[in-house]
Every structure is written in structure tokens, then in C-alpha cells.
Design an enzyme around this catalytic site. Structure first.
Site, PDB file in Angstrom:
ATOM      1  N   GLU A  79       2.999 -17.837   6.312  1.00 56.45           N
ATOM      2  CA  GLU A  79       3.576 -18.094   7.596  1.00 56.45           C
ATOM      3  C   GLU A  79       2.439 -18.259   8.671  1.00 56.45           C
ATOM      4  O   GLU A  79       2.689 -18.180   9.862  1.00 56.45           O
ATOM      5  CB  GLU A  79       4.565 -17.285   7.844  1.00 56.45           C
ATOM      6  CG  GLU A  79       4.227 -15.614   7.897  1.00 56.45           C
ATOM      7  CD  GLU A  79       5.236 -14.760   8.139  1.00 56.45           C
ATOM      8  OE1 GLU A  79       6.081 -15.059   9.158  1.00 56.45           O
ATOM      9  OE2 GLU A  79       5.904 -13.938   7.480  1.00 56.45           O
ATOM     10  N   CYS A 111       7.951 -13.936   5.542  1.00 58.19           N
ATOM     11  CA  CYS A 111       7.396 -13.077   4.316  1.00 58.19           C
ATOM     12  C   CYS A 111       8.053 -13.579   3.180  1.00 58.19           C
ATOM     13  O   CYS A 111       7.553 -12.663   2.131  1.00 58.19           O
ATOM     14  CB  CYS A 111       7.447 -11.576   4.717  1.00 58.19           C
ATOM     15  SG  CYS A 111       6.677 -11.369   6.486  1.00 58.19           S
ATOM     16  N   HIS A 233       9.325  -5.278   0.354  1.00 58.36           N
ATOM     17  CA  HIS A 233       8.291  -5.830   1.384  1.00 58.36           C
ATOM     18  C   HIS A 233       8.084  -4.965   2.411  1.00 58.36           C
ATOM     19  O   HIS A 233       8.824  -4.346   2.964  1.00 58.36           O
ATOM     20  CB  HIS A 233       9.059  -7.098   1.820  1.00 58.36           C
ATOM     21  CG  HIS A 233       8.545  -7.616   3.286  1.00 58.36           C
ATOM     22  ND1 HIS A 233       7.252  -8.097   3.375  1.00 58.36           N
ATOM     23  CD2 HIS A 233       9.075  -7.681   4.520  1.00 58.36           C
ATOM     24  CE1 HIS A 233       6.797  -8.360   4.714  1.00 58.36           C
ATOM     25  NE2 HIS A 233       7.825  -8.159   5.442  1.00 58.36           N
TER      26      HIS A 233
HETATM   27  N1  COA Z   1       5.413  11.268  15.712  1.00 58.69           N
HETATM   28  C1  COA Z   1       6.105  10.896  14.858  1.00 58.69           C
HETATM   29  N2  COA Z   1       7.095   9.636  15.104  1.00 58.69           N
HETATM   30  C2  COA Z   1       7.328   9.158  15.998  1.00 58.69           C
HETATM   31  C3  COA Z   1       6.564   9.813  17.125  1.00 58.69           C
HETATM   32  C4  COA Z   1       5.425  10.914  17.081  1.00 58.69           C
HETATM   33  N3  COA Z   1       4.857  11.293  18.055  1.00 58.69           N
HETATM   34  N4  COA Z   1       6.796   8.855  18.196  1.00 58.69           N
HETATM   35  C5  COA Z   1       7.501   7.788  17.973  1.00 58.69           C
HETATM   36  N5  COA Z   1       7.797   8.039  16.548  1.00 58.69           N
HETATM   37  C6  COA Z   1       8.908   7.199  15.602  1.00 58.69           C
HETATM   38  C7  COA Z   1      10.175   6.936  16.128  1.00 58.69           C
HETATM   39  O1  COA Z   1      11.012   8.072  16.297  1.00 58.69           O
HETATM   40  C8  COA Z   1      10.399   5.573  15.318  1.00 58.69           C
HETATM   41  O2  COA Z   1      10.907   6.143  14.061  1.00 58.69           O
HETATM   42  P1  COA Z   1      12.315   5.618  13.465  1.00 58.69           P
HETATM   43  O3  COA Z   1      12.037   4.261  13.515  1.00 58.69           O
HETATM   44  O4  COA Z   1      12.476   6.325  12.112  1.00 58.69           O
HETATM   45  O5  COA Z   1      13.273   6.115  14.438  1.00 58.69           O
HETATM   46  C9  COA Z   1       9.099   5.099  14.804  1.00 58.69           C
HETATM   47  O6  COA Z   1       8.020   6.220  15.258  1.00 58.69           O
HETATM   48  C10 COA Z   1       8.815   3.775  15.693  1.00 58.69           C
HETATM   49  O7  COA Z   1       9.045   4.196  17.267  1.00 58.69           O
HETATM   50  P2  COA Z   1       9.777   3.097  18.025  1.00 58.69           P
HETATM   51  O8  COA Z   1       9.971   3.799  19.339  1.00 58.69           O
HETATM   52  O9  COA Z   1      10.968   2.415  17.418  1.00 58.69           O
HETATM   53  O10 COA Z   1       8.515   2.147  18.366  1.00 58.69           O
HETATM   54  P3  COA Z   1       8.521   0.727  19.059  1.00 58.69           P
HETATM   55  O11 COA Z   1       9.589   0.488  19.902  1.00 58.69           O
HETATM   56  O12 COA Z   1       7.108   0.593  19.250  1.00 58.69           O
HETATM   57  O13 COA Z   1       8.805  -0.463  17.653  1.00 58.69           O
HETATM   58  C11 COA Z   1       8.478  -1.502  15.820  1.00 58.69           C
HETATM   59  C12 COA Z   1       8.307  -0.366  16.280  1.00 58.69           C
HETATM   60  C13 COA Z   1       8.096  -1.291  14.185  1.00 58.69           C
HETATM   61  C14 COA Z   1       9.806  -2.012  15.859  1.00 58.69           C
HETATM   62  C15 COA Z   1       7.433  -2.508  16.430  1.00 58.69           C
HETATM   63  O14 COA Z   1       6.156  -2.325  16.221  1.00 58.69           O
HETATM   64  C16 COA Z   1       7.778  -3.927  15.841  1.00 58.69           C
HETATM   65  O15 COA Z   1       8.554  -4.840  16.386  1.00 58.69           O
HETATM   66  N6  COA Z   1       6.987  -4.506  14.761  1.00 58.69           N
HETATM   67  C17 COA Z   1       7.252  -5.571  14.245  1.00 58.69           C
HETATM   68  C18 COA Z   1       8.381  -5.369  13.077  1.00 58.69           C
HETATM   69  C19 COA Z   1       8.375  -6.465  11.952  1.00 58.69           C
HETATM   70  O16 COA Z   1       7.360  -6.683  11.596  1.00 58.69           O
HETATM   71  N7  COA Z   1       9.350  -7.221  11.822  1.00 58.69           N
HETATM   72  C20 COA Z   1       9.491  -8.065  10.657  1.00 58.69           C
HETATM   73  C21 COA Z   1      10.535  -7.336   9.669  1.00 58.69           C
HETATM   74  S1  COA Z   1      10.266  -7.712   8.245  1.00 58.69           S
END
Ligand code: COA
Length: 390
Positions: A79, A111, A233
């Protein structure tokens, strides 16, 4: 007739970024990246690596001269392809010296592309048992500097040789799949970075998993107790864990322990490479096969593939008797141990260092890149590829 994975290769670029250091620079607690998202290191692709070279380097380590003569189909799932017209697979076909009497195509569905490739290969071999099919999954995941998705970037490729009487894993009959037109992650042709609705994409990944899993159980008559492991995945390693947690109420304590422990092992390589999109599921499977030394032949492995947009599939394979003999464990240990760390500043510079898109020429220094196959530059709007071994 058994059809499945006869050989499997993997390649990641020689540079990586420590996620703890990225967290500090982005004013985020490191545990968010290492525990909350579950990533330790992110592979960083220098300008001399692109999806074509990553795939060619992954295939280089597995193909014998005999394989190159027998392959009659090359399927390249990606992709982050480099051309809207020409298949990335055609470059790989040439770089590896595969015989000319082969079909070559590129397959796209986020993916999910390499999984589509494997299923096409299975059908092709059922009709042509002597054939061998090279399936490639290769990508560079780019969300952009300082974006929400930045911590889930990565780069790498997996190459699989699919054949009759495979040495590693025989694919089983049943598979269940579904499609739904959603916008959870996409990359318009004018953008070199992906757009993602992260939370929505997490929800859909889990929803698709529960639907194809339920359908699979119905169709196959099998349940969690019949699986040694389920590989997923992995856009980041926490993701598959969230999906598996939704089916824990079906398990005994023993099932839960086995599937959880094996899931953890299956995330090791991904945790240290990041998201490689089309190859991620297969990198996870490779991690399990190579790092769990007592995984028994005959074990059933579940494979959950998800490609945003979206298509999901659940299918299974059974490990062959001497599967360990066909793995490249030492080569991959070396790949990981010889990588070089880059600072956040260096990573940012590498991220912005892209080939010109205005038709101008650029020559690259490929001596700094230890990979056998590299991008040596661009001239006349054509990427210049070099296989240093030739
Ligand atoms: N210690 C431990 N865990 C922590 C933390 C800390 N200090 N601070 C945050 N976290 C945890 C949160 O609780 C959350 O856990 P959960 O998902 O189990 O609830 C996780 O870390 C991520 O935090 P969040 O606030 O949701 O992160 P974000 O808003 O930055 O977004 C993604 C994270 C993954 C959604 C973002 O990086 C993204 O969009 N990535 C691309 C996703 C992707 O690839 N999609 C295609 C799917 S196939």
C-alpha cells in the site's frame, strides 16, 4: 494435496529509532509507547530503500536458482507502491533474476494485500501443482512527524514462497472473510502520508475479528481449544491483544494461557520493527515460529488479516514436520543485532529526505547502506535499482 508456505524471508532496513527517545522528544511518557502501544523500536528506511528494495532483499535470502526457474507467478502486496501503473513486482522479478515466463502483479487492499496474494497463490497451485508462487508484502508506514500515528510507523518486507507440499506450513481448507466500505485509514494518490481515524480503525479491526472468528467457528466446527496460537495483523503490538481479549470468555484457563503466551512471542519482531503494513501479520507469524523453539509440528496456527478500508480474513495453517529446518533464524538474529540506532533528529532528517517528484535527477550513495539491493537514484522519472551481488 497440501498447499502452503514453503519458505519465508524477512528484511528490515539497517536503521532504527528507540521509542523511549521519541517519547521524550514528543513530551509523552515513554510507557505510552512501550506499554500503551507496545512498541520498542521503529525501523527507519533510508532514502536508498523503498518497498521494491525491501521486498527484493527479503526474497533474496530464500530463493534458490531452482526456485527462480520454477516460479511462474509473482504477487506483490503493498500500500506504499511507487508507481500507479507498473507493478512493484516487475522490478523485483528483474532484480532477483526470476525466469521470464512468470506472471507478475501488484495487489492493493491496505494491509490485507499479501493475504489476498496467498489465497490467489493457493488457487493457482491447486490448478498447477508444479508451480511456485512468490508472494511479497512490503511497505514503509508513514503517518508524518509529530502526528498521532507517528509511534506506529515502520518499514520492512516479508517474502513467502507458496508451493505444493510446503516445508513450513500447510494452509487449511476453511477461511472466512468480509468487506465493508469504511474510512478508517486511507492514502489518496496525492499524499505520501496516510490519513487515519485511529480510534475508529481500532474498533473496526476488533469488530471484523469477532465477525470472521464467529463465522470461522461455525464453518469449521473448531474452537479456541483447537489452536496452538493465533497471530494477528499488528499495526502495533497492543492491537492484536485487544482483539483476542474479546474472545476470552470462550476459553478455559489453559487455552487463555497458551494463546496469550504465544501471542506475546508472536509480537517480538513487530515490537522491534513497527508497522510494515502488508507484511505485519506474516512478521508476527515468523516471530512465533522462530522464537518459540518448542512449537510442535502439527500445531494449528490461526491467522487474522485486516486491511483498513476494509477487508478482514481469518484462516489457518498446520506446521509441517521439519518446519524449523526451513527457517532463517540465524540470519534474522544477525539482522536485528547489527542494526544501527539513529537519533530523533537523524530520523526526522531521514523522514524528510525523499526522492524528487519534479522530474529532476538524483544520485544516491549506496555504500552507506549495507543491503544487497538498493535504490541508487532517480533519472528521467525512473528509479535506478542496484543489486550489489550481481
Ligand atoms: N503508560 C501506559 N499506557 C499508557 C500511558 C502510560 N503512561 N499513556 C497512555 N497509555 C495507553 C492508553 O491508555 C491507551 O491504551 P488503550 O488503547 O489500551 O486504552 C494507549 O496507551 C494509547 O493511548 P491513546 O491515548 O489512545 O493514544 P493516541 O491517541 O496517541 O492514539 C493510536 C494511538 C494507536 C490510535 C494512534 O497511534 C494511531 O492512530 N495509529 C495508527 C493506527 C493504525 O495503524 N490503524 C490501522 C489499523 S489496522
Amino acid at each position: 494435496m497440501k498447499i502452503g508456505i514453503d519458505k519465508i524471508g524477512f528484511f528490515a532496513p539497517h536503521l532504527y529509532l528507540d521509542m523511549n527517545k521519541l517519547a521524550v522528544e514528543r513530551n509523552v511518557e515513554p510507557e505510552k509507547f512501550t506499554i500503551g502501544i507496545g512498541q520498542e523500536k521503529m525501523a527507519v528506511a533510508p532514502i536508498t530503500q523503498d518497498p521494491v528494495t525491501l521486498a527484493a532483499n527479503a526474497a533474496l535470502e530464500i530463493l534458490s536458482e531452482e526456485d527462480k526457474q520454477q516460479i511462474d507467478f509473482v504477487i506483490f502486496g503493498t500500500e506504499s507502491g511507487i508507481d500507479n501503473s507498473k507493478s512493484a513486482g516487475v522490478y523485483v522479478h528483474n532484480l532477483l533474476g526470476i525466469n521470464p515466463y512468470a506472471r507478475t502483479v501488484e495487489v492493493k487492499q491496505a494491509c490485507y494485500g499479501a493475504t489476498a496474494g496467498i489465497q490467489m497463490a493457493k488457487g493457482h497451485i491447486a490448478l498447477n501443482p508444479e508451480s511456485k508462487v512468490l508472494v511479497l508484502g512490503s511497505d514503509i508506514a508513514r503517518y508524518g512527524l509529530k502526528t498521532g500515528g507517528e509511534s506506529t510507523q515502520g518499514a520492512g518486507a516479508v517474502a513467502m514462497l507458496i508451493s505444493a507440499n510446503p516445508k513450513i506450513m500447510a494452509l487449511e481448507e476453511h477461511s472466512t472473510f468480509m468487506t465493508n466500505d469504511i474510512m478508517d485509514f486511507w492514502r489518496p494518490v496525492y499524499s505520501d502520508k496516510a490519513f487515519v481515524d485511529g480510534k475508529f480503525s481500532n474498533e473496526q479491526y476488533i469488530l471484523f475479528f469477532s465477525k470472521v472468528w464467529e463465522q470461522y467457528k461455525e464453518k469449521s466446527g473448531l474452537g479456541l481449544e483447537d489452536f496452538e496460537a493465533i497471530c494477528c495483523h499488528l499495526p502495533y503490538t497492543k492491537m492484536g491483544k485487544k482483539a483476542l481479549q474479546t474472545i476470552w470468555d470462550e476459553r478455559t484457563e489453559e487455552d487463555k494461557e497458551r494463546i496469550s503466551e504465544n501471542y506475546k512471542i508472536s509480537t517480538t519482531y513487530n515490537r522491534n520493527v513497527g508497522n510494515i503494513y502488508t507484511g505485519s501479520l506474516y512478521l508476527s507469524m515468523l516471530s512465533l515460529l522462530e522464537l518459540k523453539e518448542d512449537l510442535k509440528p502439527g500445531s494449528r496456527i490461526g491467522l487474522y488479516s485486516y486491511g483498513s478500508g476494509a477487508v478482514g480474513e481469518f484462516f489457518t495453517g498446520i506446521l509441517e514436520e521439519d518446519y524449523r529446518k526451513s527457517l532463517q533464524v540465524d540470519q534474522h538474529r544477525k539482522l536485528f543485532s547489527t542494526r544501527q540506532e539513529v537519533t530523533v533528529a537523524e530520523y526526522e532528517e531521514i523522514f524528510e529526505d525523499t526522492l524528487p517528484v519534479d522530474g529532476s535527477a538524483m544520485e544516491l550513495d549506496i555504500e552507506k547502506d549495507p543491503a544487497a539491493i538498493c535504490v541508487a537514484g532517480i533519472a528521467d522519472n525512473k528509479r535506478q535499482y542496484v543489486n550489489k551481488l550481481r
